[in-house]
Design a protein around this motif. Structure first.
Motif, short mmCIF file in Angstrom:
data_model
loop_
_atom_site.label_atom_id
_atom_site.label_comp_id
_atom_site.label_asym_id
_atom_site.label_seq_id
_atom_site.Cartn_x
_atom_site.Cartn_y
_atom_site.Cartn_z
N LEU A 157 6.88 24.76 18.64
CA LEU A 157 8.20 24.87 19.28
C LEU A 157 9.33 25.02 18.26
O LEU A 157 10.11 25.96 18.36
CB LEU A 157 8.44 23.68 20.21
CG LEU A 157 7.64 23.66 21.52
CD1 LEU A 157 7.74 22.30 22.19
CD2 LEU A 157 8.13 24.75 22.45
N PRO A 160 13.62 21.84 19.53
CA PRO A 160 13.25 20.63 18.79
C PRO A 160 11.98 20.00 19.36
O PRO A 160 11.68 20.15 20.54
CB PRO A 160 14.44 19.69 19.00
CG PRO A 160 15.51 20.53 19.59
CD PRO A 160 14.86 21.67 20.28
N CYS A 161 11.24 19.29 18.50
CA CYS A 161 10.03 18.63 19.01
C CYS A 161 9.56 17.50 18.09
O CYS A 161 9.83 16.34 18.34
CB CYS A 161 8.90 19.64 19.19
SG CYS A 161 7.39 18.90 19.79
N ILE A 162 8.84 17.82 17.03
CA ILE A 162 8.20 16.96 16.02
C ILE A 162 7.42 15.76 16.56
O ILE A 162 7.35 14.71 15.94
CB ILE A 162 9.18 16.48 14.92
CG1 ILE A 162 10.30 15.59 15.47
CG2 ILE A 162 9.71 17.65 14.13
CD1 ILE A 162 10.87 14.69 14.37
N VAL A 163 6.81 15.92 17.71
CA VAL A 163 5.92 14.87 18.21
C VAL A 163 4.80 14.59 17.20
O VAL A 163 4.41 13.45 16.98
CB VAL A 163 5.33 15.29 19.57
CG1 VAL A 163 4.27 14.30 20.01
CG2 VAL A 163 6.42 15.39 20.61
N GLN A 211 13.89 20.26 13.20
CA GLN A 211 13.02 19.63 12.21
C GLN A 211 11.67 20.30 12.38
O GLN A 211 11.04 20.20 13.42
CB GLN A 211 12.91 18.13 12.48
CG GLN A 211 14.24 17.39 12.36
CD GLN A 211 14.15 16.01 13.01
OE1 GLN A 211 13.95 15.92 14.22
NE2 GLN A 211 14.30 14.98 12.22
N CYS A 246 0.31 17.11 20.58
CA CYS A 246 1.13 18.33 20.58
C CYS A 246 1.42 18.79 22.01
O CYS A 246 0.50 18.93 22.82
CB CYS A 246 0.43 19.45 19.82
SG CYS A 246 1.33 21.02 19.88
N PRO A 247 2.70 19.02 22.34
CA PRO A 247 3.01 19.40 23.73
C PRO A 247 2.58 20.81 24.11
O PRO A 247 2.64 21.14 25.29
CB PRO A 247 4.53 19.26 23.80
CG PRO A 247 5.00 19.30 22.41
CD PRO A 247 3.90 18.83 21.54
N MET A 248 2.15 21.64 23.16
CA MET A 248 1.56 22.93 23.55
C MET A 248 0.18 22.60 24.12
O MET A 248 -0.79 22.48 23.39
CB MET A 248 1.45 23.86 22.34
CG MET A 248 2.79 24.37 21.85
SD MET A 248 3.68 25.38 23.06
CE MET A 248 2.92 26.95 22.80
#
Lengths: 589, 335
Positions: free
Chosen positions: A431, A438-441, A540, A559-561
């Motif tokens: 993402l 933004p994401c960085i999970v 980030q 990961c949200p994908m």
């Protein structure tokens, strides 16, 4: 007590024990959890697992001392393991009895006649052991495939990966949140099929398929005692054939290696008769062979031998090794792994997160039903503070690790942690890298200290984000250049950089043509209409540090994908095989 | 059968009586089919589902006469600071009544030992259970939908053991415990799978969270703790982390929250993993206003509420105040 009653009691005891050990194989200290139960005890009792791993690796693990007990009992007393102990045998016998109990004795006898196909199990055994024994120096070691049909491995797999999870689906008592096993339908389907075959021929699996039974049949050949006659002749009523589980022809001449020690013949024999458990040889005559021809032996052995180089030519253990084949922590290098793993899937069962899965055919046929991590399944990746699988493995394919060894702490600081793979970011799907969101999970969830994922920060001008100021009212700018989605830039991640300024002003609200900037940041003294204003998102972007990543897969899991993850672990850089290393060593040896 | 064979009779006799009997049976069969269809009739067939106004996933758990209060107690012993803070709030009896069913929502996100302070401290969880039971609560449930494996998280964090010893009931999330929930008027929490099963019959909700750095949100404290009530692919919400925290602040109205800043995680959050990430800040907060609690918590991390955009927005939407001083928090020291 009749001997058949004793046999039934023993069968119920061992089957119950087996099921209990399956139920309690959950990591934990509760009364229905692993605690200290010897969950792999039946595999340690299994001489086929012992001999198979020993042939393939030239070493006998201490746990297999139990198998020596089985061997000794078999040499002394015949196949008592099959009749009294084997939990899979107990299931077969019970289902066979259930399906045939109403038949006429004549039909039962017909079903219990010896069939030449009973020698198939010996050919399977010969092929398996030949494949395991084959080694060519350093080029390769043998391939242990006994676990495909070893009844103990078979039953562990079926109960743990198919039966218990299916039975628990509606209740979630044993597995809160559910339990998954890749290919469970095949594992469970084979189990059901072999159990149902008992309705056609009793003890079908034991008579025709079981390579452990075949091994015990060979060991029973010189047994000191067996079923036999005390005199050469009897009145040949054939009642002994009616309930014979092994189809070994007790009326004589008896086939001792086929006798499963069910002892039903002793029960059925009228008192006047001479059938008994006797010191050998029996005066009633014996068939000593196994129905294995010399030609058949050679063909089976050569087939087993040829199967190994043939499959290695495929390259799965060489240059074409599968980067998706992530083995659990503590696993030995792949060729030794294939020489040790008996496909019992005890490791898969105890894995607390369910990330450990049975391989199907995607990593080559040799790896069928061996453990592999699947980071999309389960509750999390491989847990940093867990070493359960190594303690479940009965054959040393997965070595038991201490937490210090696994994490590279204490005495192991220099050698570093055990790495099972390496995560890498797919910058075309991530993402923040590919889609300016933004994401960085992944970075947040990295359990390694310091984190193996760090972020590279950037202020990226958004699509259609170059605007002109048309008016200023306090900290609210009227802008033109594009219609803005109301509220879209108020999430705290967006800033507005005015021409000539270094830093952007955080946006706190927007309408389709205004931007309200954070009053906490000082505005320039004057903003002329026409000044360029760029809407920027603060991103980030995750970057993996390969010197720290252990390949645990927590990032991939989170990961949200949700389909194809944007950060994925491959077996690259795994510690178990130095040929898979990616980085140069940072320490002098 | 030859073509001219007589048609076989339906009954022994084709009488009027027999015909009536058969007609009755036919009628009953048709009525039964119709009844079954009516029973199974889908009054909300696919296509109209989205038009229903989603109801709030959770009721309001605030105690109406408790007002907005806050207590800040310094000290190193979590049990003592928690007890003192609750006394300063007017005692646990102000919030928990006889017969209440209470959920303590802990942060058990990671399978890490409590010394790393990535999870709610087991002492805090257990003491809350004891206090609630002491106040007459009928049942105290402790739950979370963690990130790592749930059973491992509760076991390694020490929460399972401490809560069990205190007489609380640990609830591990089962698949059946998740149901779609919504924030009325919400943009993100709309028919989203949430951990609602344990809330059946529950009358009070307490949040208990540690003070942690959070790489994406800036900090994870009492409001971010409600993230653990979300299921599904909740990580998607990190695209708008402030947005989701604001919606959680709107959706979840707890009885009170406990913010444990005895040790604060300053770096490497939210997992931490090293004692070097922690700083002793020796402060514990109890508040009926989670926004105020988090605004105070920000100061333990060396920041202000300005650094956490979700706080100002939650305050604007009436979820609380970032000016925690306005609540005139009771302060004490038990070190």
């Amino acid at each position: 007590m009749k001997i058949t009653t004793a046999r039934r009691v023993a069968q119920i005891f061992f089957l119950t024990t087996f099921l209990w050990l399956a139920v309690v194989a959950t990591v934990g200290t509760g009364w229905m959890q692993w605690r200290g139960w010897p969950i792999s005890w039946f595999l340690q009792l299994d001489p086929l697992a012992a001999i198979g791993t020993t042939l393939a690796t030239h070493s006998l693990l201490p746990g297999f001392g139990w198998a020596l007990v089985t061997v000794a009992l078999t040499i002394l007393f015949g196949r008592v393991f099959c009749g009294f102990v084997c939990p899979f045998g107990a299931i077969h016998q019970f289902v066979g009895w259930l399906g045939r109990r109403a038949l006429r004795p004549k039909d039962k006898m017909a079903a219990n006649a010896y069939r030449p196909a009973q020698s198939v199990k010996y050919y399977l055994l010969i092929g398996f052991l030949a494949a395991a024994a084959l080694s060519a120096g350093d080029a390769f070691v043998g391939s242990l495939q006994t676990g495909l049909l070893d009844p103990i491995s078979f039953l562990h797999r079926s109960i743990n990966l198919a039966v218990l999870p299916s039975a628990d689906v509606a209740f979630e008592r044993l597995f809160p949140g559910g339990r998954f096993a890749v290919g469970a339908a095949l594992i469970g389907g084979l189990f059901v099929a072999f159990v149902l075959l008992n309705l056609w021929i009793p003890r079908f699996y034991c008579r025709f398929i079981c390579p452990l039974g075949a091994l015990l049949g060979v060991l029973a050949r010189p047994s000191l005692w067996s079923i036999g006659k005390t005199t050469a002749k009897c009145n040949e009523c054939a009642l002994c054939d009616v309930d014979c589980e092994g189809a070994c022809n007790p009326m004589g001449p008896i086939r001792g290696s086929e006798c499963l020690m069910c002892m039903n013949c002793l029960d059925n024999c009228p008192n006047v008769s001479p059938l008994a458990y006797v010191a050998r040889p029996s005066p009633g005559g014996e068939v000593v062979g196994h129905g294995v021809s010399r030609r058949g032996f050679v063909v089976a052995a050569l087939s087993g031998l040829a199967a190994v180089p043939l499959s290695r030519v495929g390259g799965a253990t060489g240059r074409a090794w599968s980067p998706a084949l992530i083995r659990p922590p503590g696993s030995v290098a792949e060729d030794e792994f294939l020489a040790r793993c008996v496909k019992c899937c005890e490791c898969v069962r105890v894995c607390p997160t369910n990330v450990l899965q049975p391989a199907v055919m995607e990593h080559g046929w040799e790896a069928l039903w061996t453990p592999v991590l699947n980071n999309r399944i389960g509750t999390s990746g491989c847990q940093l503070n867990c070493v359960a699988c190594g303690y479940a493995c009965p054959t040393g394919a997965i070595r038991p690790l201490t937490l210090d060894r696994k994490q590279g702490l204490g005495d192991f600081e220099k050698s570093g942690p055990v790495r099972i793979g390496l995560a890498s970011v797919d910058r075309g799907r991530c993402l923040p890298w590919a889609m300016d969101r933004p994401c960085i999970v992944c970075q947040e969830n990295c359990p390694v200290t310091p984190k193996a994922i760090y972020v590279s920060e950037i202020e990226q001008t958004v699509r259609d984000g170059v605007l002109q100021v048309v008016s200023v009212e306090g900290t609210t700018l009227g802008v033109r250049g594009a219609r803005l989605a109301p509220g879209r830039f108020a999430s705290g991640d967006y800033a507005c950089r005015l021409a000539g300024e270094e830093r952007g002003h955080p946006i706190v609200a927007n309408t389709q043509d205004t931007l309200t900037l954070d009053p906490a940041q000082k505005m320039p003294d004057s903003v002329e209409p026409g000044t360029a204003a760029e809407v920027q998102v603060r991103l980030q972007r995750p970057v993996v540090d390969p010197s720290l990543c252990i390949g645990c897969g927590v990032c991939e899991h989170e990961c949200p994908m949700s389909g194809l993850r944007a950060i994925r672990v491959t077996a690259d850089n795994e510690t178990r095989d130095p040929r898979h290393a990616v980085l140069l060593s940072e320490h002098p040896s | 059968m030859s073509p001219d064979a007589p048609f076989p009779p339906i009954g022994p006799e084709a009488t009027r009586r027999a015909f009536l009997r058969r007609a009755l049976k036919a009628g009953a069969a048709i009525a039964a089919t119709g009844g079954l269809a009516a029973w199974l009739w889908d009054r909300h067939p696919p296509g109209t589902l989205g038009l229903r106004a989603p109801a709030s996933a959770l009721p309001d758990f605030r105690v109406s006469d408790a007002g907005r209060r806050m207590a800040i107690v310094t000290g190193t012993d979590r049990v003592r600071t928690l007890r003192r803070a609750l006394e300063a709030m007017g005692g646990i009896g102000r919030f928990i009544k006889r017969g209440d069913r209470v959920i303590v929502k802990v942060n058990a996100a990671f399978a890490a030992p409590s010394v790393l302070c990535a999870t709610t401290h087991p002492d805090v969880a257990a003491e809350l259970v004891r206090l609630c039971l002491g106040a007459g609560a009928a049942k105290v449930l402790v739950t979370d939908n963690p990130i790592n494996d749930p059973e491992s998280c509760f076991a390694l964090s020490g929460i399972a053991a401490s809560v069990g010893a205190a007489g609380g009931a640990l609830v591990l999330p089962r698949a059946a415990d998740f149901a779609d929930g919504s924030l009325p008027g919400g943009r993100l929490i709309r028919n989203w799978p949430m951990l609602l099963g344990p809330f059946r019959g529950v009358t009070k909700l307490i949040g208990a969270a540690p003070v942690k750095h959070h790489a994406r949100a800036g900090a994870s404290m009492t409001i971010k703790n409600w993230y653990g009530l979300l299921g599904g692919r909740r990580n998607q919400f990190h695209q708008d982390i402030n947005g989701i925290i604001v919606e959680l602040a709107q959706l979840v109205r707890p009885t009170f929250v406990v913010l444990d800043g005895t040790m604060s995680m300053l770096t490497n959050g939210p997992t931490g993993g090293s004692l070097a990430d922690l700083k002793p800040t020796h402060t514990l907060v109890v508040s009926t206003d989670p926004v105020a609690a988090d605004a105070f918590g920000a100061t333990l991390l060396g920041r202000t509420f300005h650094d956490l955009p979700y706080l100002s927005r939650a305050a604007q939407l009436g979820c609380g105040t970032t000016d925690f001083g306005a609540l005139q928090p009771a302060r004490d020291d038990v070190s």
